[in-house]
Design an enzyme around this catalytic site. Structure first.
Site, PDB file in Angstrom:
ATOM      1  N   TYR A 132      -1.851  -0.657  10.377  1.00 47.66           N
ATOM      2  CA  TYR A 132      -1.836  -0.870   8.919  1.00 47.66           C
ATOM      3  C   TYR A 132      -0.522  -0.365   8.320  1.00 47.66           C
ATOM      4  O   TYR A 132       0.085  -1.020   7.466  1.00 47.66           O
ATOM      5  CB  TYR A 132      -3.038  -0.152   8.306  1.00 47.66           C
ATOM      6  CG  TYR A 132      -3.317  -0.479   6.849  1.00 47.66           C
ATOM      7  CD1 TYR A 132      -3.970  -1.660   6.488  1.00 47.66           C
ATOM      8  CD2 TYR A 132      -2.958   0.404   5.831  1.00 47.66           C
ATOM      9  CE1 TYR A 132      -4.246  -1.956   5.157  1.00 47.66           C
ATOM     10  CE2 TYR A 132      -3.231   0.118   4.503  1.00 47.66           C
ATOM     11  CZ  TYR A 132      -3.881  -1.067   4.166  1.00 47.66           C
ATOM     12  OH  TYR A 132      -4.158  -1.348   2.844  1.00 47.66           O
ATOM     13  N   SER A 176       0.884  -1.174   0.000  1.00 48.69           N
ATOM     14  CA  SER A 176       0.000   0.000   0.000  1.00 48.69           C
ATOM     15  C   SER A 176       0.915   1.217   0.000  1.00 48.69           C
ATOM     16  O   SER A 176       2.107   1.095   0.349  1.00 48.69           O
ATOM     17  CB  SER A 176      -0.856  -0.013   1.277  1.00 48.69           C
ATOM     18  OG  SER A 176      -1.413   1.258   1.540  1.00 48.69           O
TER      19      SER A 176
HETATM   20  N1  NAD Z   1      -8.653  -0.416  -1.718  1.00 48.61           N
HETATM   21  C1  NAD Z   1      -7.637   0.360  -1.421  1.00 48.61           C
HETATM   22  O1  NAD Z   1      -7.764   1.597  -1.440  1.00 48.61           O
HETATM   23  C2  NAD Z   1      -6.285  -0.236  -1.097  1.00 48.61           C
HETATM   24  C3  NAD Z   1      -5.187   0.618  -1.028  1.00 48.61           C
HETATM   25  C4  NAD Z   1      -3.936   0.107  -0.737  1.00 48.61           C
HETATM   26  C5  NAD Z   1      -3.781  -1.252  -0.519  1.00 48.61           C
HETATM   27  N2  NAD Z   1      -4.858  -2.074  -0.576  1.00 48.61           N
HETATM   28  C6  NAD Z   1      -4.621  -3.496  -0.330  1.00 48.61           C
HETATM   29  O2  NAD Z   1      -5.130  -4.237  -1.420  1.00 48.61           O
HETATM   30  C7  NAD Z   1      -5.411  -5.578  -1.002  1.00 48.61           C
HETATM   31  C8  NAD Z   1      -6.769  -5.976  -1.526  1.00 48.61           C
HETATM   32  O3  NAD Z   1      -7.737  -5.147  -0.916  1.00 48.61           O
HETATM   33  P1  NAD Z   1      -9.073  -4.668  -1.636  1.00 48.61           P
HETATM   34  O4  NAD Z   1      -9.029  -3.200  -1.706  1.00 48.61           O
HETATM   35  O5  NAD Z   1      -9.316  -5.468  -2.856  1.00 48.61           O
HETATM   36  O6  NAD Z   1     -10.097  -5.016  -0.468  1.00 48.61           O
HETATM   37  P2  NAD Z   1     -11.296  -6.016  -0.377  1.00 48.61           P
HETATM   38  O7  NAD Z   1     -11.802  -5.876   1.003  1.00 48.61           O
HETATM   39  O8  NAD Z   1     -12.217  -5.844  -1.533  1.00 48.61           O
HETATM   40  O9  NAD Z   1     -10.579  -7.461  -0.553  1.00 48.61           O
HETATM   41  C9  NAD Z   1      -9.822  -8.072   0.446  1.00 48.61           C
HETATM   42  C10 NAD Z   1     -10.044  -9.574   0.326  1.00 48.61           C
HETATM   43  O10 NAD Z   1      -9.182 -10.230   1.253  1.00 48.61           O
HETATM   44  C11 NAD Z   1      -9.930 -11.277   1.858  1.00 48.61           C
HETATM   45  N3  NAD Z   1      -9.350 -11.604   3.156  1.00 48.61           N
HETATM   46  C12 NAD Z   1      -9.336 -10.848   4.277  1.00 48.61           C
HETATM   47  N4  NAD Z   1      -8.713 -11.495   5.269  1.00 48.61           N
HETATM   48  C13 NAD Z   1      -8.316 -12.691   4.753  1.00 48.61           C
HETATM   49  C14 NAD Z   1      -7.635 -13.811   5.298  1.00 48.61           C
HETATM   50  N5  NAD Z   1      -7.227 -13.836   6.576  1.00 48.61           N
HETATM   51  N6  NAD Z   1      -7.392 -14.863   4.480  1.00 48.61           N
HETATM   52  C15 NAD Z   1      -7.794 -14.856   3.192  1.00 48.61           C
HETATM   53  N7  NAD Z   1      -8.456 -13.824   2.626  1.00 48.61           N
HETATM   54  C16 NAD Z   1      -8.718 -12.769   3.413  1.00 48.61           C
HETATM   55  C17 NAD Z   1     -11.336 -10.740   1.982  1.00 48.61           C
HETATM   56  O11 NAD Z   1     -12.288 -11.771   2.135  1.00 48.61           O
HETATM   57  C18 NAD Z   1     -11.474  -9.989   0.663  1.00 48.61           C
HETATM   58  O12 NAD Z   1     -11.962 -10.820  -0.370  1.00 48.61           O
HETATM   59  C19 NAD Z   1      -5.280  -5.557   0.529  1.00 48.61           C
HETATM   60  O13 NAD Z   1      -4.038  -6.116   0.895  1.00 48.61           O
HETATM   61  C20 NAD Z   1      -5.321  -4.080   0.876  1.00 48.61           C
HETATM   62  O14 NAD Z   1      -4.649  -3.797   2.082  1.00 48.61           O
HETATM   63  C21 NAD Z   1      -6.105  -1.607  -0.862  1.00 48.61           C
END
Ligand code: NAD
Length: 258
Positions: free
Chosen positions: A162, A149
């Site tokens: 985080y 991130s």
């Molecule tokens: N959306 C943003 O703005 C953003 C920004 C920076 C980083 N991220 C990172 O991107 C990645 C994906 O996030 P996203 O935005 O698609 O969010 P999201 O919530 O749509 O997806 C996250 C997924 O991870 C799964 N998950 C959570 N805990 C888990 C576990 N213990 N084991 C297996 N699966 C698990 C959830 O069920 C979900 O499907 C994450 O690592 C998040 O930190 C997101």
């Protein structure tokens, strides 16, 4: 396009994706499948996982789901075994599962929240890498991409857990790249800015002022789309990125450039 110039192709590869039913994971799964990979979808959400398998198969791709808690070592090991047993190998992995546990500075963060955040975001990434790398070392190498991130490069206000976890993801990415690149395993990370997935948009429901602040904080003037992260991850997983390892690539609309 196919042939020697199509180095983005993932034909014949088995690609494992964690957090596969979420916003970024599901777009990456669809894209990798469209580029020819057999995709293994790992997530806590079995219902959404099976639905995504169905959608990818309807589109002509190959996919299978394995329910996985990335923070549990037995699950991480079983996920790798499942990929090998189902599709005959494991060539690439996108360690992308992640959670947002709330927004608190250090002195206000309960230990339980800290441990939950690091348990999924950092320890989960480590455990998946550990078992993926063990397989890849014994079977000719591979490519790994971890989702960090912008919080892995700079601090996000009131997000001590985080920010620490995502800095750790950057650290374990670089460490593994140094340790394994000469043995055929490339390891990179993507560092998304604000991306329109359930994780971010859930926090913005009914809060247009905050949404506008976040949009304006990205020099490009908007929140990113999940497919924009998927494109970067799929590139790094492919032979088109054959000389890239240890890279931590911002996909953040310029957020960290300011
Ligand atoms: N959306 C943003 O703005 C953003 C920004 C920076 C980083 N991220 C990172 O991107 C990645 C994906 O996030 P996203 O935005 O698609 O969010 P999201 O919530 O749509 O997806 C996250 C997924 O991870 C799964 N998950 C959570 N805990 C888990 C576990 N213990 N084991 C297996 N699966 C698990 C959830 O069920 C979900 O499907 C994450 O690592 C998040 O930190 C997101």
């Amino acid at each position: 396009m196919s042939g020697p110039f199509d180095r983005l192709s993932l034909a014949g590869r088995v690609v494992l994706i964690t957090g596969a039913t979420g916003g970024i994971g599901s777009e990456t799964a669809r894209l990798c499948a469209a580029r020819g990979a057999a995709v293994v979808l790992a997530d806590l959400n079995a219902e959404a996982g099976e639905a995504l398998v169905g959608a990818i198969r309807v589109a002509g791709g190959q996919a299978a789901f394995v329910r996985t808690d990335v923070g549990a070592e037995a699950d991480a090991a079983a996920m790798v075994r499942f990929a090998v047993e189902t599709f005959g190998g494991l060539h690439a992995a996108f360690n992308n599962a992640g959670i947002d546990t709330g927004h608190l500075p250090v002195a206000d963060t309960p230990l339980e929240q800290w441990q939950r955040n690091l348990g999924t975001n950092l320890t989960g990434t480590f455990l998946c890498m550990k078992h993926e790398i063990a397989h890849m070392l014994a079977h000719g190498g591979g490519a790994i991409v971890n989702t960090a991130s912008t919080s892995g490069a700079i601090a996000t206000v009131t997000s001590a857990d985080y920010t620490a976890a995502k800095h750790g993801v950057v650290g374990v990415t670089r460490s593994a790249a140094v340790d394994y690149s000469a043995r055929g395993i490339r390891v990179n990370a993507v560092l998304p800015g604000g991306i329109a997935t359930p994780m971010l948009m859930g926090a913005l429901v009914g809060n247009d002022p905050l949404r506008r602040v976040i949009e304006a904080s990205h020099p490009i003037g908007r929140i990113g789309e999940p497919h924009e992260v998927a494109e970067t991850a799929a590139f790094l997983l492919s032979d088109a990125a054959s000389f890239i390892t240890g890279a931590c690539i911002m996909v953040d609309g310029g957020f960290t450039t300011q």
